[in-house]
Scaffold this active site. Structure first.
Site, PDB file in Angstrom:
ATOM      1  N   ASP A  66     -18.059  -1.641   2.591  1.00  0.00           N
ATOM      2  CA  ASP A  66     -16.948  -0.929   1.965  1.00  0.00           C
ATOM      3  C   ASP A  66     -16.463   0.125   2.950  1.00  0.00           C
ATOM      4  O   ASP A  66     -17.270   0.897   3.494  1.00  0.00           O
ATOM      5  CB  ASP A  66     -17.422  -0.272   0.653  1.00  0.00           C
ATOM      6  CG  ASP A  66     -16.251   0.245  -0.176  1.00  0.00           C
ATOM      7  OD1 ASP A  66     -15.455   1.047   0.360  1.00  0.00           O
ATOM      8  OD2 ASP A  66     -16.149  -0.142  -1.344  1.00  0.00           O
ATOM      9  N   TYR A 107      -6.288 -12.697   2.262  1.00  0.00           N
ATOM     10  CA  TYR A 107      -5.234 -13.692   2.550  1.00  0.00           C
ATOM     11  C   TYR A 107      -4.597 -13.450   3.924  1.00  0.00           C
ATOM     12  O   TYR A 107      -4.662 -14.301   4.819  1.00  0.00           O
ATOM     13  CB  TYR A 107      -4.196 -13.643   1.419  1.00  0.00           C
ATOM     14  CG  TYR A 107      -2.879 -14.322   1.711  1.00  0.00           C
ATOM     15  CD1 TYR A 107      -2.829 -15.625   2.210  1.00  0.00           C
ATOM     16  CD2 TYR A 107      -1.666 -13.658   1.466  1.00  0.00           C
ATOM     17  CE1 TYR A 107      -1.611 -16.243   2.458  1.00  0.00           C
ATOM     18  CE2 TYR A 107      -0.450 -14.278   1.706  1.00  0.00           C
ATOM     19  CZ  TYR A 107      -0.428 -15.563   2.213  1.00  0.00           C
ATOM     20  OH  TYR A 107       0.782 -16.169   2.457  1.00  0.00           O
ATOM     21  N   TYR A 160       0.591   1.471  -6.392  1.00  0.00           N
ATOM     22  CA  TYR A 160       0.309   0.752  -5.145  1.00  0.00           C
ATOM     23  C   TYR A 160       1.173   1.290  -3.998  1.00  0.00           C
ATOM     24  O   TYR A 160       0.682   1.665  -2.937  1.00  0.00           O
ATOM     25  CB  TYR A 160       0.546  -0.751  -5.344  1.00  0.00           C
ATOM     26  CG  TYR A 160       0.559  -1.530  -4.071  1.00  0.00           C
ATOM     27  CD1 TYR A 160      -0.588  -1.636  -3.287  1.00  0.00           C
ATOM     28  CD2 TYR A 160       1.722  -2.157  -3.617  1.00  0.00           C
ATOM     29  CE1 TYR A 160      -0.574  -2.347  -2.091  1.00  0.00           C
ATOM     30  CE2 TYR A 160       1.744  -2.866  -2.436  1.00  0.00           C
ATOM     31  CZ  TYR A 160       0.598  -2.960  -1.680  1.00  0.00           C
ATOM     32  OH  TYR A 160       0.611  -3.642  -0.500  1.00  0.00           O
ATOM     33  N   PHE A 205       7.499  -7.434   3.675  1.00  0.00           N
ATOM     34  CA  PHE A 205       8.239  -7.869   2.487  1.00  0.00           C
ATOM     35  C   PHE A 205       7.371  -8.952   1.815  1.00  0.00           C
ATOM     36  O   PHE A 205       6.172  -8.765   1.744  1.00  0.00           O
ATOM     37  CB  PHE A 205       9.673  -8.245   2.870  1.00  0.00           C
ATOM     38  CG  PHE A 205      10.502  -6.981   3.083  1.00  0.00           C
ATOM     39  CD1 PHE A 205      10.232  -6.112   4.141  1.00  0.00           C
ATOM     40  CD2 PHE A 205      11.469  -6.607   2.173  1.00  0.00           C
ATOM     41  CE1 PHE A 205      10.925  -4.903   4.306  1.00  0.00           C
ATOM     42  CE2 PHE A 205      12.180  -5.412   2.324  1.00  0.00           C
ATOM     43  CZ  PHE A 205      11.908  -4.564   3.377  1.00  0.00           C
ATOM     44  N   GLY A 241       8.034  -2.821 -13.462  1.00  0.00           N
ATOM     45  CA  GLY A 241       7.835  -2.421 -12.066  1.00  0.00           C
ATOM     46  C   GLY A 241       8.591  -3.280 -11.070  1.00  0.00           C
ATOM     47  O   GLY A 241       8.625  -2.983  -9.877  1.00  0.00           O
ATOM     48  N   ASP A 242       9.183  -4.402 -11.503  1.00  0.00           N
ATOM     49  CA  ASP A 242       9.907  -5.266 -10.566  1.00  0.00           C
ATOM     50  C   ASP A 242      11.282  -4.666 -10.232  1.00  0.00           C
ATOM     51  O   ASP A 242      12.013  -4.219 -11.108  1.00  0.00           O
ATOM     52  CB  ASP A 242      10.115  -6.669 -11.151  1.00  0.00           C
ATOM     53  CG  ASP A 242       8.909  -7.570 -10.947  1.00  0.00           C
ATOM     54  OD1 ASP A 242       8.030  -7.216 -10.133  1.00  0.00           O
ATOM     55  OD2 ASP A 242       8.852  -8.626 -11.594  1.00  0.00           O
TER      56      ASP A 242
HETATM   57  N1  UDP Z   1       7.696 -13.869 -10.573  1.00  0.00           N
HETATM   58  C1  UDP Z   1       8.016 -14.680 -11.670  1.00  0.00           C
HETATM   59  N2  UDP Z   1       7.000 -15.365 -12.267  1.00  0.00           N
HETATM   60  C2  UDP Z   1       5.696 -15.286 -11.866  1.00  0.00           C
HETATM   61  C3  UDP Z   1       5.393 -14.463 -10.754  1.00  0.00           C
HETATM   62  C4  UDP Z   1       6.423 -13.764 -10.127  1.00  0.00           C
HETATM   63  O1  UDP Z   1       9.167 -14.790 -12.074  1.00  0.00           O
HETATM   64  O2  UDP Z   1       4.822 -15.927 -12.482  1.00  0.00           O
HETATM   65  C5  UDP Z   1       8.783 -13.143  -9.899  1.00  0.00           C
HETATM   66  C6  UDP Z   1       8.585 -11.645  -9.881  1.00  0.00           C
HETATM   67  O3  UDP Z   1       9.134 -11.075 -11.052  1.00  0.00           O
HETATM   68  C7  UDP Z   1       9.325 -11.248  -8.603  1.00  0.00           C
HETATM   69  C8  UDP Z   1       9.186 -12.458  -7.694  1.00  0.00           C
HETATM   70  O4  UDP Z   1       8.786 -13.534  -8.548  1.00  0.00           O
HETATM   71  O5  UDP Z   1      10.692 -11.077  -8.894  1.00  0.00           O
HETATM   72  C9  UDP Z   1       8.139 -12.267  -6.620  1.00  0.00           C
HETATM   73  O6  UDP Z   1       6.946 -11.806  -7.252  1.00  0.00           O
HETATM   74  P1  UDP Z   1       5.571 -11.650  -6.458  1.00  0.00           P
HETATM   75  O7  UDP Z   1       4.555 -11.149  -7.442  1.00  0.00           O
HETATM   76  O8  UDP Z   1       5.264 -12.918  -5.732  1.00  0.00           O
HETATM   77  O9  UDP Z   1       5.896 -10.555  -5.352  1.00  0.00           O
HETATM   78  P2  UDP Z   1       6.454  -9.054  -5.472  1.00  0.00           P
HETATM   79  O10 UDP Z   1       7.903  -9.150  -5.099  1.00  0.00           O
HETATM   80  O11 UDP Z   1       6.220  -8.564  -6.856  1.00  0.00           O
HETATM   81  O12 UDP Z   1       5.675  -8.315  -4.440  1.00  0.00           O
END
Ligand code: UDP
Length: 328
Positions: free
Chosen positions: A51, A11, A141, A170, A284-285
């Site tokens: 790879d 991407y 990660y 970010f 993990g969020d």
């Molecule tokens: N998120 C959500 N629903 C989804 C995908 C993501 O609510 O189907 C939320 C996720 O919990 C986070 C934010 O959107 O708070 C951004 O998630 P993403 O995976 O895009 O990026 P990250 O911040 O995890 O790198």
């Protein structure tokens, strides 16, 4: 310049390759095509399906192409998957970087731009996040990316002429405004493409992961940066590499938007009132993440130009509508 781009079929890498080719650089892409897409590679670049851990082949390529610099995007990057498959992530992300630096050393290549991440900060106590905030990642990660940062610093310390920039991304989102390139992960886990798939009717709706966070509307807050702005920062970083110097820079806009705010803009931009449900928190969020990008603004002479949510979502919406099946 002659540039070698790892992950140039992914991407972010594919967006970078397109920009670098348009700027007149001679670009060689190395990509295993495990998660990347052949069709995403600009036709003016030369693709080597390889790879990174294949050090002999990579060294041969480095010696043959003699790049002036390497941009290292290639990595596995799904947080949840990283926790399930730690050995695969450490092997691919850290093993790949060791192999890359070895090949660069053999080829006398001394300039590197590395894709790092705000995930290296873990759950910072203070917002916005500055580069000197403690780095304490909370998932595999983030730990692999932090390990590569340390690896690069050690490698640079042993090579006086080496120069590098470690760019801590970010939330990168949006698609190439010329409409050729998009975002196509399998499986898709990122909010923006998921929302647009819902708007296109390819999903039943969007589940908000967590509505009980300590944030203004209870949902997570993130700093969304348009991929074209991100790539522009790489171009500036490349121009500013100096022998013996290294830098770590946050790349974000410096303000956060909640999941609910993003959904509202997505509904306006697409004109579709797709269903939204409330789901439990995703493990993990982190509740809130946004950058203090002032170091990048000063040192790179860069500033985001197209990272408002409308432009991010409308550029991605255009690509998703034209490519409902992604690159397939
Ligand atoms: N998120 C959500 N629903 C989804 C995908 C993501 O609510 O189907 C939320 C996720 O919990 C986070 C934010 O959107 O708070 C951004 O998630 P993403 O995976 O895009 O990026 P990250 O911040 O995890 O790198």
């Amino acid at each position: 310049m002659k540039l070698l781009v790892t992950g140039g079929a992914g991407y972010i890498g594919s967006h970078a390759v397109q920009r670098l080719v348009r700027d007149g650089h001679e670009v060689t892409v190395v990509d295993s095509l495990v998660t990347g897409h052949r069709a995403a590679v600009d036709p003016s670049a030369t693709l080597h399906e390889l790879d990174l851990r294949d050090t002999p082949a990579l060294t041969e390529l480095m010696l043959a192409t003699q790049p002036d610099a390497v941009l290292h995007f290639a990595a596995l990057s799904i947080v949840g998957e990283s926790v399930q498959q730690p050995l695969r992530y450490w092997d691919n992300n850290v093993g790949g970087a060791i192999s890359l630096l070895s090949a660069m050393a053999a080829g006398g290549v001394e300039r590197l731009i590395f894709s790092s991440t705000c995930s290296t900060y873990g759950e910072p106590e203070r917002m916005p996040i500055r580069e000197d905030a403690p780095q304490a990642p909370i998932n595999t990660y983030g730990r692999t990316k932090l390990a590569v940062e340390g690896l690069i610093q050690d490698h640079a310390a042993a090579r006086p002429g080496f120069s590098y920039a470690m760019l801590r991304y970010f939330n990168v989102a949006g698609c190439d405004r010329s409409g050729r390139l998009g975002e196509d992960h399998r499986p898709e886990t990122h909010l923006v493409p998921i929302v647009l798939q819902a708007a296109a009717g390819l999903r039943d709706g969007v589940a908000i992961f967590g509505t009980d966070y300590d944030t203004p509307d209870g949902t997570c807050v993130r700093d969304y940066l348009h991929v074209d702005d991100l790539v522009a920062a790489h171009v500036c970083a490349l121009e500013r590499l100096r022998p013996g110097r290294g830098d770590a820079l946050n790349l974000g806009v410096g303000r956060g938007y909640s999941v609910r705010e993003l959904l509202a803009v997505a509904k306006r931009v697409t004109g579709v009132d797709f269903p939204v449900t409330e789901a439990p928190r995703r493990s993990g969020d982190v509740p809130v993440l946004y950058a203090d990008p002032s170091r990048a603004l000063v040192r790179l002479g860069w500033a985001p130009e197209c990272s408002d949510l409308e432009t991010i979502l409308s550029s991605a919406w255009r690509w998703h509508q034209a490519h409902p099946e992604g690159y397939a």
